[in-house]
Scaffold this active site. Sequence first.
Site, PDB file in Angstrom:
ATOM      1  N   TYR A 145     -68.157 -44.139  37.138  1.00 20.97           N
ATOM      2  CA  TYR A 145     -67.748 -42.787  37.521  1.00 20.97           C
ATOM      3  C   TYR A 145     -68.799 -41.770  37.080  1.00 20.97           C
ATOM      4  CZ  TYR A 145     -64.866 -38.545  37.748  1.00 20.97           C
ATOM      5  OH  TYR A 145     -64.382 -37.286  38.018  1.00 20.97           O
ATOM      6  N   LYS A 149     -70.934 -39.179  39.562  1.00 25.33           N
ATOM      7  CA  LYS A 149     -70.886 -37.721  39.460  1.00 25.33           C
ATOM      8  C   LYS A 149     -72.265 -37.137  39.159  1.00 25.33           C
ATOM      9  CE  LYS A 149     -66.704 -37.015  40.654  1.00 25.33           C
ATOM     10  NZ  LYS A 149     -66.410 -36.325  41.926  1.00 25.33           N
TER      11      LYS A 149
END
Length: 250
Positions: A145, A149
């Site tokens: 993740y 991002k």
Amino acid sequence: MNHKTRRILVTGSADGLGRAAAQSLLSAGYEVVVHARNPDRATSLRPLLDRGADIVVGDFTDRGAVRRIAQKLNDAKPPDAVIHNAGVWSGPAVMPVNIIAPYLLTALLREPRRLVYLSSGSHFGGHPHPSLAGVDWRGEHAGSYADSKLFVTALAAAVARLRPGVLSNAVDPGWVPTKMGGPNAPDDLELGHRTQEWLATSDDSQALTTGGYWYHRQRQPPHEAVHDQAFQDRLLEALARETGVAIRPT
């Protein structure tokens, strides 16, 4: 360039921050295009459709579905602004949903004048890989993740550099109590969607800037790799090879 916004696409708008943004923008009188992953999820958007919203449906883990959404929008009435809100926290869909889908929409849509990408404070934990060749863009395994991002935040900055006539920014909405954030998340849900709406619509001088990383309407310094042109170029080259579509400078 005229950056007036009338029509706004909000991806991942069946619930959470995306739905809150779509509802708020509808109430403010904007034309809104909502997005749901599948027909079952789309049924939850009926109250927004009854208020005049349009809808596109497609699973962002499926690149063909993302392409069809872009084609449908281009063939009808392309959005003036896109809030790239759709995202997942964990599992194999992380890279396909969090970076491949917004990249494809950016490359394929007929240039909206404003682009807002949902980042996260987690992007500071991402790794600007010297080589991106080994990244699992197809989601065959669980993805990082934080990396996803970092990549989408760098994408926002790269688009700002390559398309100076487009306002392209990234937003950290905070850790808010959505389905993804969990019920005990400490940040303010209301503030969590206001900055992206502001960047997508406002004529405030700050909102008419580009290449920023924002938290609650305050521009913040992102991970140092975000504005590293060499890293941006490596990322764009990797994504172009992976998808077969390049983002063209203007």
